[in-house]
Design an enzyme around this catalytic site. Structure first.
Site, PDB file in Angstrom:
ATOM      1  N   ARG D 110       0.818  -1.211   0.000  1.00  0.00           N
ATOM      2  CA  ARG D 110       0.000   0.000   0.000  1.00  0.00           C
ATOM      3  C   ARG D 110       0.857   1.268   0.000  1.00  0.00           C
ATOM      4  O   ARG D 110       0.567   2.246  -0.685  1.00  0.00           O
ATOM      5  CB  ARG D 110      -0.956  -0.038   1.207  1.00  0.00           C
ATOM      6  CG  ARG D 110      -1.865   1.119   1.436  1.00  0.00           C
ATOM      7  CD  ARG D 110      -2.878   1.533   0.363  1.00  0.00           C
ATOM      8  NE  ARG D 110      -3.301   0.595  -0.586  1.00  0.00           N
ATOM      9  CZ  ARG D 110      -3.338   0.849  -1.905  1.00  0.00           C
ATOM     10  NH1 ARG D 110      -3.000   2.040  -2.381  1.00  0.00           N
ATOM     11  NH2 ARG D 110      -3.721  -0.075  -2.750  1.00  0.00           N
ATOM     12  N   LYS D 145       2.679  24.896  -4.941  1.00  0.00           N
ATOM     13  CA  LYS D 145       1.417  24.329  -4.422  1.00  0.00           C
ATOM     14  C   LYS D 145       1.509  22.797  -4.417  1.00  0.00           C
ATOM     15  O   LYS D 145       0.794  22.117  -5.154  1.00  0.00           O
ATOM     16  CB  LYS D 145       0.242  24.821  -5.267  1.00  0.00           C
ATOM     17  CG  LYS D 145       0.068  26.349  -5.158  1.00  0.00           C
ATOM     18  CD  LYS D 145      -1.108  26.857  -5.961  1.00  0.00           C
ATOM     19  CE  LYS D 145      -1.239  28.383  -5.764  1.00  0.00           C
ATOM     20  NZ  LYS D 145      -2.329  28.964  -6.571  1.00  0.00           N
ATOM     21  N   LYS D 177       5.692  39.606  -5.351  1.00  0.00           N
ATOM     22  CA  LYS D 177       4.265  39.674  -5.686  1.00  0.00           C
ATOM     23  C   LYS D 177       3.657  40.993  -5.225  1.00  0.00           C
ATOM     24  O   LYS D 177       4.335  41.828  -4.628  1.00  0.00           O
ATOM     25  CB  LYS D 177       3.545  38.492  -5.024  1.00  0.00           C
ATOM     26  CG  LYS D 177       4.003  37.145  -5.557  1.00  0.00           C
ATOM     27  CD  LYS D 177       3.065  36.037  -5.068  1.00  0.00           C
ATOM     28  CE  LYS D 177       3.571  34.688  -5.569  1.00  0.00           C
ATOM     29  NZ  LYS D 177       2.812  33.575  -4.968  1.00  0.00           N
ATOM     30  N   GLU D 207       5.861  39.994 -10.338  1.00  0.00           N
ATOM     31  CA  GLU D 207       4.477  39.905 -10.814  1.00  0.00           C
ATOM     32  C   GLU D 207       4.023  41.304 -11.211  1.00  0.00           C
ATOM     33  O   GLU D 207       4.171  42.249 -10.433  1.00  0.00           O
ATOM     34  CB  GLU D 207       3.594  39.362  -9.682  1.00  0.00           C
ATOM     35  CG  GLU D 207       2.140  39.214 -10.072  1.00  0.00           C
ATOM     36  CD  GLU D 207       1.271  38.746  -8.906  1.00  0.00           C
ATOM     37  OE1 GLU D 207       1.826  38.410  -7.832  1.00  0.00           O
ATOM     38  OE2 GLU D 207       0.046  38.746  -9.047  1.00  0.00           O
ATOM     39  N   ASP D 228      -0.255  37.393 -14.112  1.00  0.00           N
ATOM     40  CA  ASP D 228      -1.229  36.538 -13.429  1.00  0.00           C
ATOM     41  C   ASP D 228      -2.648  36.858 -13.897  1.00  0.00           C
ATOM     42  O   ASP D 228      -3.060  38.027 -13.954  1.00  0.00           O
ATOM     43  CB  ASP D 228      -1.110  36.743 -11.917  1.00  0.00           C
ATOM     44  CG  ASP D 228      -1.851  35.653 -11.152  1.00  0.00           C
ATOM     45  OD1 ASP D 228      -1.867  34.503 -11.626  1.00  0.00           O
ATOM     46  OD2 ASP D 228      -2.410  35.967 -10.091  1.00  0.00           O
TER      47      ASP D 228
END
Lengths: 292, 292, 292, 292, 292, 292
Positions: D110, D145, D177, D207, D228
């Site tokens: 597993r 992420k 950012k 950004e 973005d």
């Protein structure tokens, strides 16, 4: 077939689970500077062989795990086992032979013996209890009263002695005691809340104090009922009342002397704390001789 | 003044050294899923108070360390100590009161008691031996026969019982045993190599088997001489022969019954393994009640 | 009362069990040199406040645990919760407000959101399934198909979504699958060996492939029967046959679309792997603004 | 030559970096008591062989790393690879064969599959995106992420799928950012402070929200510009304006459906979070059979 | 404004990154038994205060980090800082005052000073080099030649001394040296393979040995060019040739005596290994006095 | 025989004690993403061999420990030693040859050299001091002024250079300094309390400031007397006064230039902090070439 069946009982835990403990124990003994005596006194590269010997009669537990200590310090050391976990041995029995670097053997000796003596002590105490109740149909189980950090191995030692394991911790089964009942406001709400929340794969045990609670427990369908500090007469009544509708576990101050009488009441289990928290270590030694 | 002098004896080790062990012990009991019973049954946020109680007479050891388990699970829990490490207590004595979240108290209870029972057991056994030889001038010392992972705390428990500590590990002093002598080819080369290599801050102890070796040991100026498994008569002779030129340590199967006779031979130290490896746990309990 | 009962369901695991994971996650993002952007660009000592916001509708899970990331980097940071684990929220809902050092907030933001998004994603998926079978009496349970290292938290997220937990690992219950049966030489020896060895506190589940095996399972008295990849018709037959004598668990490719039909067969449990291994993360964000 | 060039792309991280994670994952599944089912049911010493099989079509990632789980529990287990990381495979493809102790194979199964399924899922999702933009000259990059604790392996899985990696953490590049700009009081001071402090080996990405900021970014000579949540028309304008003076990265809600249109605007990079945080696991299985 | 700008340069790493190191260092000094001298000799509960003093002139680095050692052993200890990281101090300067339990202060003293002395030593050596090249426009950068386990803090100490950091490790930038070129079969394939594989956020530095390689490097557009062991005349030629098209870094045996001549050639960076691997510790002391 | 006797002096600590440090050091250099340059540029599977070379004359220390770094990354790498710890070597001497995967060798190179250079630097500095006092009968000992995390290895390096070790930490011997005396209220109570509490296996050293204190120290029978910052004349007086009744240790600002004069006063030991905290690293290199 018997071999196959007894095999699993004593299936030792995988090294992944106990190697960190063994390494910590060796570091605890070696400290920062290592084995100063052996490092200073022994000739570099000297080889040796030694025998792990039981100086007293008992039951073997954790032999392979304890002997792994030698291989942590000398990966080329070789261990030859003469006995296996679960064996009953007489005083003077050689359990295993070890060959390797003399320094490594001397440096790991105490760690090996400290672990082995404790585990054999637990297995020996358990075995005595198991023998004492032989033929009654009851079984000996251990508790969570184990040495901090050693639970896995102590539970395994209990199995080596012919006993069985109760919970390994707070998370693998529910055991509702008097305190829980008090907080929940009664046996029924306690059991119902437990059943509602812990899922279908977790058994529920309930400690009961009175015949009324026992009836309630049966009514609620708990899996196991704990009868704490009850006299044989009371246990016998409970056995009659339950009539197989739940597993019955007796606990509280069970000794080698009192075990049989309790087992003969018909309860399924005797749970005993002292086999893990107070069993004396078995006397084990490492007899070394320089290699020829 | 007495307070001052007794203080250091029982100076507990800093938390930095035992907190990891305590956290490991708690994780061992909580497993992956935590205390399922308390989580399911107890009302969220319920507070409680409980008393740590000695159910048998004994000597306290590790009270503050063990009680810290409650604060790991509930940092706002409060502990009020009624007794201190080193105190002798009667059965039924309340050692400390604890207040905090009911779940945290129930979840940490077993870990606290497992540690406390073991440490008090060691202190109690040590104290019995120390009492047995009172007035002889001899002292009780422990060995390296400790539970893997608990040496620091078990050595501290010995001090709580009035005993003293031998080596903490293989690195903080030299102890030349028969095996080392055999490898080195004699007592003299063993001691000389040790002295040449371990530095000026490390004491040297030598195990001797015969009067001839004892003479040689004195000649070599070792700090401590270990007399293993020797009868009182032999010990007395050794004491006479040494006449204060080295510290004399007797070891080997010393029991509560035999200790005084050995101490009265005039040896300085009795080293005893069973106080750490086989002392039964002291019966301690945690009596909980919901907070008003 | 409802509050009390729902409380325990979502009783979050103690910090002792998840703080190491959170610290590892933060170290994984900070690397060796820390948050170079914030360290270079932000004025020293600047304070800020931010809102943790759900950008999509879903069910909250792990809010307190995830938000603890901010306090690891700034112990004086303050978190004010607006929603709780288990709550269903609409897109745009503020879940919590955080105040603290601007650098710490920016440095911990991604770690907090990565954890929170995943846990809410699991809870949201679970909740959708639970809703889909509402009123049928069946329940949704998760499996061991979890992310390595996150099982504790993912199992908790399932509970937040209204689901229940199956085994937490290989050690807290027995699940005998086809491979085990093949090795043991049949269903009966497999179950008997399991029962003989695992103790009285461990439940036994058996996977069955045919009506014959189902009969045998009932005969052997296993606690739970797993019906894998069976069509509703077959499940219905099994329900009829079992008639409450064991818990019935259906598994295998259960989707949001197929869940209700399966639940309506009368099985007790639907076990679903994808809620932990393939649920998409919920979109959560941290909206920061400098403190006034 | 192609082999050589593709080799490095998929150079798997050294075991030193992922073995602790693998051991933690195995311990998470084994718990305290290990695999109770296999320990009880399987004959001691039984050997077995099994095949790791992809049940769905996809791209392989982390095969060697995942299969190492078997060797942690049985160091003498042997793995024979049939496919390699980066390979595209059809449903039903055998990826590797494993031979070893039956208990070890069942106990590690597993953990191996949980890791492999996740990594292949990421590689498969990445590959789909890479294919979708083939021929445009743009590349797919991942983000931070990722799953807590798995970043190293998830970034590697992205490379297995033909994607590239953005920052591994907060420390290996600067990404300024909107929040940073707000605190610094403008784009210029933010970039200048970053450049003054992070050293000559660290790239700077900015950004930008508007054409004016884009001009400023070019003026300041930042290495990479992040656009973005910009529509294709806006991206195309930016590409024209920048004219190769900086690397252009588009981000924000990029799907399999929208990727090609974005890539055709001429931007260099499409950064996509969902390939690591929300890609469904690839369905992988371990088909075991007893050794002959 | 200056304060703001200088702030980030010396932004100390978060405690999450260095606390484990500090705890390991304290445990390394406390061993198993703790500070036996202070435990035995000091009165229980005695409080004290002490001053951290620089006995020689130098530059401060790691003051807050080192002083945290006192608070690990006594969480209620208080530290009052008189100087800050980056400050130049004269011999005899008090850097901080510490108040707390006398035992804790004495037990943590050496660990604090060992760390502080080393970090200040690095900052002081760096500062001397930075001063030596003042006004040339060149900057001092450190290397990966750091003490095992201390890289994070030693890199920070370099910043405290006015230097800058090169790579923190093998993963945060590419540095192609002669060995890599040899394996790749030339400068061009080495650079092209690096560019193809490491992603857009990673800078590429190339070590060149000859004017031909330098031309090739410029042609390939590498970010930084390393000129190792080149004489000032050669460096000057390289500066002329490059004409700002790449960052130029000189390295190899740069001393306090030779630094200015090298910096005056017009190179951008001087990378120096000895400031981290061979800078002598700054003489720092802890002057204790019992609290009134 | 000489070989045998010199062997133990340099008995390297067991791998159990330094492998975690070595792994931490390698992880510190590899970071999250590993050796990006070698991974991208080197052909997969390329083998190589390299020589560890001393570029300056010095004394070898930690060669086997440092070279183990290669085997951590490539367990099949082979190291052939040409020199041993404790050897004096000329500039240009090859210390060892290493064969293995090219990537592993390049990735481990810096970690190996950082450790080796530091340890050889300490051994080389120690050896210079030992040579400087040759024939005087005095010995060089190190202090606790070591690098955090490296004490074990730095103490070993001192032995490789012919020096001896003082305490390894606060727990393996008592050293009563002026602060302890002040708290205890005098030399006598300090020594008496230490003797009463630390047990029979721990030596006691006392720092004295005046002839009066020296007399008192002798009177109290301390094992070692520390004379800090005393001029040769004062040391000579102390030697006369003590006349062999205690070990005499001189400390405080001992340099290569002043050591012999101090040693000739007749003191037993010169303790020197700078050999561990400020010895420059020995210049060591790894010369790699592709395997034929």
């Amino acid at each position: 077939m018997t071999a196959e069946l007894s095999g699993p009982v004593l299936c030792a835990p995988p090294a992944l689970l106990w190697e960190p403990l063994l390494r910590r124990a060796l570091r605890e003994d070696l400290g920062r500077a290592g084995d100063r005596t052996s490092d200073a006194v022994l000739p570099a590269g000297a080889q040796a062989q030694g025998a792990i010997v039981a100086r007293a009669a008992g039951t073997v537990a954790g032999l392979g795990i304890s002997a792994a200590a030698f291989r942590v310090l000398d990966p080329s050391a070789r261990v030859e086992f003469r006995r296996a976990d679960g064996d009953r041995v007489a005083a003077g029995t050689t359990l295993a032979l070890v060959r390797g670097e003399a320094r490594a053997l001397l440096s790991a000796e105490r760690t090996c013996l400290n672990l082995l003596g404790r585990l054999c002590g637990i297995a020996t105490a358990t075995r005595a209890l198991v023998d004492a109740i032989e033929g009654t149909g009851a079984r000996i189980v251990c508790t969570r009263k184990t040495t901090p950090g050693l639970r896995l191995l102590e539970k395994y030692a209990v199995r080596c002695g012919g006993g069985e394991n109760h919970r390994f911790g707070l998370d693998d089964a529910v055991l509702i005691k008097d305190n829980h009942v008090a907080f929940a406001g009664g046996v029924r709400p306690a059991v119902e809340r437990a059943r509602a929340h812990v899922g279908h794969m977790v058994k529920i045990e309930l400690e009961v104090d009175s015949p009324a609670q026992l009836e309630e427990a049966l009514d609620l369908g708990v899996d196991v009922i704990l009868l704490d500090n009850m006299k044989p007469a009371g246990l016998r009544e409970a056995v009659t009342l339950v009539a197989g509708r739940a597993v019955l576990e007796a606990s509280g101050g069970i000794t080698l002397a009192s075990a049989r009488a309790i087992a003969e009441t018909g309860v399924d289990l005797l749970s005993v704390g002292w086999i893990t928290h107070s069993a004396p270590a078995l006397d084990v030694a490492f007899d070394l001789e320089p290699s020829r």
